[in-house]
Design a protein around this motif. Sequence first.
Motif, mmCIF file in Angstrom:
data_model
loop_
_atom_site.group_PDB
_atom_site.id
_atom_site.type_symbol
_atom_site.label_atom_id
_atom_site.label_comp_id
_atom_site.label_asym_id
_atom_site.label_seq_id
_atom_site.Cartn_x
_atom_site.Cartn_y
_atom_site.Cartn_z
ATOM 1 N N ASP A 246 50.720 53.821 -14.676
ATOM 2 C CA ASP A 246 49.559 53.771 -13.777
ATOM 3 C C ASP A 246 49.884 53.179 -12.407
ATOM 4 O OD1 ASP A 246 48.106 50.875 -15.454
ATOM 5 O OD2 ASP A 246 50.065 51.212 -14.514
ATOM 6 N N SER A 247 51.117 53.242 -11.966
ATOM 7 C CA SER A 247 51.427 52.769 -10.606
ATOM 8 C C SER A 247 52.751 53.384 -10.136
ATOM 9 C CB SER A 247 51.529 51.247 -10.562
ATOM 10 O OG SER A 247 52.758 50.810 -11.106
ATOM 11 N N GLU A 248 52.939 53.334 -8.809
ATOM 12 C CA GLU A 248 54.176 53.815 -8.197
ATOM 13 C C GLU A 248 55.040 52.654 -7.700
ATOM 14 O OE1 GLU A 248 53.776 57.838 -5.961
ATOM 15 O OE2 GLU A 248 51.912 56.731 -5.542
ATOM 16 N N ASP A 249 54.786 51.475 -8.276
ATOM 17 C CA ASP A 249 55.557 50.305 -7.851
ATOM 18 C C ASP A 249 57.008 50.429 -8.315
ATOM 19 O OD1 ASP A 249 53.243 49.450 -6.857
ATOM 20 O OD2 ASP A 249 52.925 47.803 -8.277
ATOM 21 N N VAL A 250 57.918 49.868 -7.451
ATOM 22 C CA VAL A 250 59.342 49.843 -7.746
ATOM 23 C C VAL A 250 59.744 48.397 -7.952
ATOM 24 C CG1 VAL A 250 61.656 50.352 -6.922
ATOM 25 C CG2 VAL A 250 59.783 51.944 -6.457
ATOM 26 N N ALA A 290 48.833 57.974 -10.040
ATOM 27 C CA ALA A 290 50.206 58.490 -10.006
ATOM 28 C C ALA A 290 51.174 57.422 -10.479
ATOM 29 C CB ALA A 290 50.561 58.934 -8.585
ATOM 30 N N HIS A 291 52.247 57.876 -11.063
ATOM 31 C CA HIS A 291 53.285 56.962 -11.525
ATOM 32 C C HIS A 291 54.651 57.593 -11.280
ATOM 33 C CE1 HIS A 291 52.246 59.602 -14.927
ATOM 34 N NE2 HIS A 291 53.570 59.598 -15.162
ATOM 35 N N THR A 306 62.546 58.182 -5.265
ATOM 36 C CA THR A 306 61.651 58.196 -6.423
ATOM 37 C C THR A 306 60.826 59.471 -6.377
ATOM 38 O OG1 THR A 306 59.829 57.037 -5.305
ATOM 39 C CG2 THR A 306 61.502 55.690 -6.403
ATOM 40 N N LEU A 307 60.573 60.003 -7.556
ATOM 41 C CA LEU A 307 59.703 61.162 -7.703
ATOM 42 C C LEU A 307 58.496 60.730 -8.519
ATOM 43 C CD1 LEU A 307 59.116 64.212 -7.445
ATOM 44 C CD2 LEU A 307 60.442 64.560 -9.541
ATOM 45 N N SER A 308 57.314 60.964 -7.970
ATOM 46 C CA SER A 308 56.076 60.542 -8.632
ATOM 47 C C SER A 308 55.474 61.700 -9.405
ATOM 48 C CB SER A 308 55.068 60.023 -7.599
ATOM 49 O OG SER A 308 55.610 58.927 -6.884
ATOM 50 N N SER A 309 54.533 61.329 -10.252
ATOM 51 C CA SER A 309 53.895 62.346 -11.083
ATOM 52 C C SER A 309 53.058 63.312 -10.265
ATOM 53 C CB SER A 309 53.008 61.661 -12.141
ATOM 54 O OG SER A 309 52.031 60.837 -11.505
ATOM 55 N N ASN A 310 52.645 62.927 -9.056
ATOM 56 C CA ASN A 310 51.883 63.816 -8.191
ATOM 57 C C ASN A 310 52.767 64.654 -7.276
ATOM 58 O OD1 ASN A 310 52.801 61.907 -6.424
ATOM 59 N ND2 ASN A 310 50.778 61.137 -5.823
ATOM 60 N N GLY A 311 54.102 64.575 -7.475
ATOM 61 C CA GLY A 311 55.025 65.389 -6.697
ATOM 62 C C GLY A 311 55.501 64.746 -5.410
ATOM 63 N N GLN A 354 55.199 72.485 -9.229
ATOM 64 C CA GLN A 354 55.409 71.041 -9.231
ATOM 65 C C GLN A 354 56.916 70.770 -9.176
ATOM 66 O OE1 GLN A 354 53.069 68.582 -9.205
ATOM 67 N NE2 GLN A 354 51.400 70.119 -9.162
ATOM 68 N N LEU A 355 57.275 69.532 -8.863
ATOM 69 C CA LEU A 355 58.672 69.129 -8.847
ATOM 70 C C LEU A 355 59.011 68.487 -10.176
ATOM 71 C CD1 LEU A 355 59.007 67.565 -5.270
ATOM 72 C CD2 LEU A 355 59.423 69.915 -5.981
ATOM 73 N N VAL A 356 60.112 68.944 -10.784
ATOM 74 C CA VAL A 356 60.498 68.414 -12.080
ATOM 75 C C VAL A 356 61.656 67.422 -11.979
ATOM 76 C CG1 VAL A 356 59.673 70.426 -13.330
ATOM 77 C CG2 VAL A 356 62.039 70.359 -12.521
ATOM 78 N N SER A 357 62.433 67.496 -10.896
ATOM 79 C CA SER A 357 63.573 66.573 -10.788
ATOM 80 C C SER A 357 64.050 66.523 -9.345
ATOM 81 C CB SER A 357 64.725 67.005 -11.704
ATOM 82 O OG SER A 357 65.251 68.245 -11.277
ATOM 83 N N ILE A 358 64.738 65.438 -9.043
ATOM 84 C CA ILE A 358 65.402 65.288 -7.748
ATOM 85 C C ILE A 358 66.850 64.870 -8.002
ATOM 86 C CG2 ILE A 358 63.358 64.767 -6.364
ATOM 87 C CD1 ILE A 358 63.974 61.795 -6.725
ATOM 88 N N ASP A 359 67.758 65.317 -7.111
ATOM 89 C CA ASP A 359 69.181 65.000 -7.234
ATOM 90 C C ASP A 359 69.726 64.686 -5.852
ATOM 91 O OD1 ASP A 359 69.969 65.707 -10.152
ATOM 92 O OD2 ASP A 359 68.785 67.429 -9.482
#
Length: 1365
Positions: A246-250, A290-291, A306-311, A354-359
């Motif tokens: 429930d958050s986008e905190d790092v 978003a998380h 970071t990749l969030s659940s909202n893209g 949607q985005l599924v991964s980042i590299d």
Amino acid sequence: MSFAAPPATPQRQAPGSFINTPAPNRPGLFRTSSAQQPSQQPAPLPPAAPELTPIERAAKVIGGMLDKDKRYADLESYASTQGSSGEYDLQQTSGAWAPFQKLRTYEVPERIFEQVNRMQMASNMGLFAEINHAWVTIDNQLYMWDYTHPNPELVGFEEQPNTIISVKLVKPRGKIFVDNIVYLLVVATAAEIFLIAVEVQRTPEGLIHGATLYRTGLSVSVRGLYVRCIEGSPKTGRIFFGDGRDSEDVYELNYQNDETWFQSKCTKTNHIKRALTFPSLPFRATASPAHITQMAIDDTRNLLYTLSSNGSIRIFHMKTATTLDLTLTRPLYQIRTMCSHLVRGSELLGQNFQLVSIDPITAPEAEQMSLMATTTTGCRIYFSTTSGGYYSDASSPPSSMQVRHVRFPPGDGQAPVAPPSNQIQRYGARTVEGINSTALTPTVHATRYAPGSFFCFVRRPGETNDLMFISAPNTGLISTADTSQAARSFPEDGQVVTLGGNVQAIGLVTAPFSAIERPLGFGNELAVQFDKPASEFAIMTHNGIETVRRRRLVDIFAAILKYGGGPEGIEGDVRKIARQYGLPEIASTALAVACGQGSDVGPDARVTKVSDPDVLDFARRVFIEYGGKPQLSENATVDGISVENVRASPRHDGIALYFARLVRSIWGSHIIKSVPTPTGPVLQPNHPPSKLREIQGALVQLQDFLDNNKQNIDGLAGPDALGRASSRQEEVELQGENRALTSLLQLLNNTIEGIAFALVLFEEKLEDILVLLPEESQARVRRLHYEGLCSVKNGKDLAKELVKAIVNRSIMKGSNVETVAEALRRKCGSFCSSDDVVIFKAQENLKKAADVGANADRGRVLLNDSLRLFEQVAKSLSMENLTVAINRYIELEFYAGAIRLALRVASELDRGNKALSWIKDGRPANDARHLVYTQRTAVYDLIFRVIEAVDLASSNQGFIQEGIPSQATRRRSEAYDQINHSEDEVFQNYLYDWYLQKGWGDRLLEIHSSYVVDYLQRSSQENIQHADLLCRYYAHYSDFLDAAEVQFQLAKSSFDLSLAKRIEYLSRAKANASTRMTGFSEIPGGVRNRQSRQELLRSISDHLDIANIQDDILQKIRNDSRLQGERRAEVLKLLDGQIQPLDDLYHSYADQAGYYDICLYIYHAADYRNLPYVRNTWSNLIDQAHKDAVEDQHNAPWEMVAVTVESIGHRVGLNENVFPVQVLMQLLLQYDIRYYTHEPSRGGQNDNKLFCHSITWPIDIFVRLNAPFEMVIATMEAAWYSQEPPFTGRNRKLLVKWIIYAIEQWYETSKRTGHVFGTEDNADGLAELLRIVSGGAELRGASAEDQEWAERLRVLAERVDGALR
């Protein structure tokens, strides 16, 4: 006949005012040669570059191949210059062209399934591919195992009660744990995060065979968080995690060794600062917050993505070791907008993806392109980041992120969709394939590994197994395309694999790929296919772990030959490789397969080398048939047909390329390195010996292959191939190919032996070896790299120093020298040849002689043995070894042996005697022979050291002791026998130079040798002291004629000599040439005959006369006040130097200055016979002498005239051409009548005439000069009969008196000889003359003087008559 008085002499210009300007209308004394214009010498050409040796030429080729591999196109060159692409070359998974090859499938251990069935609560699976382990979590328990082991042991972590949510293997921070701990296991539960230390056990070959877990006591509470994502930085050891609910905190997990008052050992930090807010009452349903779904770290740019659940994609910058700053956020809608600007009309990039991964894409791989994101539709979106601002640099955080390229999935069989007709297309735009392909929909997971291996996992509804799409760059098309071609295409090969279940994780088993640490050349997989293991990947499904490997080109080629080709057959596939990769690449690949480099997966799922004889033979035939031919370059049309203009064949390039790729990892690296340890730095091999042996083995296989097949390879087949040439061009091309290939073979052999030498060196303790070398050599060894060792002469010389140190250390340990040296020779013959073995044996004998004693019989035998051995290998003896041997010989008083050895080495250095030809050619500058001369003289300097030592020893000991020559004297005699009997002319010349530098010129006089003469003759052209010494040498051996010749040449030379010195040389030369010598040959053609002697003497005399005349002019000008200023100094300098031509002396000086006496000397020297001109000069001289006497107030000016005439007469020897008695007699009588009176009572009364008490002074001049009386009497007789002025009137009485006095003097002179008046005819003529004179009235005066003269006339007439009787 009247005698006209000469005109008054006009005032003349100072001498030297008009150089080379003759008097008007006067003929020159000599024939004047036309002036020669100085020839225009062409400007000297710059020295030609030294020709490369075969080894250097081959090393240059290898360096070019390595540079070519480094210029491989980078990712941005073909991915960032176009908006989108979708072309693939799809291959069958089981086909030979498949870019990836399946290895094997590892099953999950049964015990894992038993645990899952027992617990049945929460379970996750994953991979630690870098350590060959898989893991599974079951509720609160973690188990890991080595999936490559057939019966693995489970390693568990069960010591906490909470459910495990996620697990991550990271690198620890430095200096926190012991060195054995290379990994940390981060275990996140619902309540805490634990850090577990991992120790990995490896075999000596570096393979992992086990892992052990250790408790660290480090944990931190994470209650309230659902830690789904964990990521660690390998460079810094920092650990980040995010809330997956429930958050986008790092957050960052901080850990340290010690606990302090204000901070415990393990803490967490939230890098996203949020303000405290009050909860609001929900009046309507709200979307879930978003998380974070994925984290990725790029250590090369210090960035965290970071990749969030909202893209949304966020970028954090790790500016320092403790900070993390959010610098950029890109929401999904912005990404969609940027994609729509690049590609329009694609359903895959619509609002639903949607985005599924980042590299991350690291900085060494691309400068600006830094991130790739994969969508649920299988599209790859490449982003570039840039830093803005005036002070931004490479370490600045990014301020902008843009979409640079969209890579679509492979086509699904549908026709490409054309763009809308109302859309403006740029010129040259093409239709992109796969723009609406659903081949990769829906994508559930995707990963990219450098340099572009892409794994995409597709899970179709209703399917139990996932599909895996794999793609990789087509290295052939990229490497052969130029920049413009690469920019128009994104070449990739792809394949589709059906997995054995649903994908759980994927990992890279091998080390991350990197051909070079920069974008250009980073992705060149061809360059490292023989140097690094092929990339291997592990994919975990719920049924097991499947492994695949990246296929190298050499593996693809071997598979084509082994399993057969595609629809076009093997030949078609070979041609396809040739088209895609080029002829050099296919030649290199075929050669590699023929040498056993190809590999394949065997029946037991292991990777093995392809050794099928049919495959190797086919590869050999491809190498030979596709090798191409050498060709003449375009320069051949300008420079002519030459091997220098031959472009070697693709076969040669293939050999060089394979060779270069085998050694690429070591070629430019140092051989040894310094490793710090607690006890101090330790020297170790820079590369493991196992790696060196692997490279050496591959090189040996290459060498054997070329040796076994040289008859089938153009350029190595020998003379037979040249016989098949049909034209001169073909013959030259084959010669160029042969030169290129033989150079490669020589370097190949050197490299094999160089590696062997390095391995031998590593068997010793490096510190003990280096300590035996000089400090400079130690530093050079530390800097030495393999390229320098194998291809540079200095590197090989340094290696020989190391060999010597190894041998010396073996001697110190008591080992046998021959055994050690022979072992070195077998392993690395070029570094320790058979000659080196002999040298070591000679050095051992020399050391034993020193131990025994030089004066002992055994010691002298050992010394002579060492000399004999040294002479055997004189051509291989280095300057260092020679210097050591000479110094040791000097210490042991073995002087003759030292000189003999040095002379032998100098002779071997220059067998063609180039140094001597260079000396005889005048020592031209920028001549290659000068280097040979320098090398020889360095050896001769050692001989001079011996001479000084032997002279010192003999002087200290004395020459004779008790009547017997001392030992030092005998050894000195032996040494000088070696020196004086040496036939080395270069040494003799250099020795004589040294003697003269030392001031020992007299030593040359003691050496009776033609070398001395040749040396002094050659050096006397430039050195006057050497010329003087040559004269002394000739005179010392009674060769006076040659001495005279040298002195004569010195007098004429251009040396800076004064005129007096030149006259001295001429005088000595005349004396030497006049010396009678025995042994002259009377044969006209003889070398030393009497005629040549007379000719030389005549030439010397002529030049001496001219030099004396020039000296007279010089003295007169010095006393002449008419010439002043700079011109005076210039004229004096010119005259006091080289001997000038007579013509110049006359016209430029004597005639212009009015030096009439010198003019007469010049007439005499030139044999000038123009009587009127001579008469005029005498007239001017008499007037000038009279004028000078009067001006000087001389009481008797006639005396000065008489002295002048008499001195000239003596000097010219009464030469009738210059001293015509009749003319001069007439001039003197006229001068007397004009200026003087002989009557005291009339002095000064008539025309200011002076009284002269001597009436006979003109006659006395000729009497004293022994002039012919016949001519004197004839002159006065003619004047008597002519009755012309001034011999008229009263002057006839004076003429009678002169006649009487002259005949009286003739009588007295001739009476002493016994023949009065010579002949009867003379007496008869005189009697007639006296009869006529006595009949005149001139002496009939009454004065006593007249009566006296009349009486003298009578008596004289009687004497003449008496002579007739």
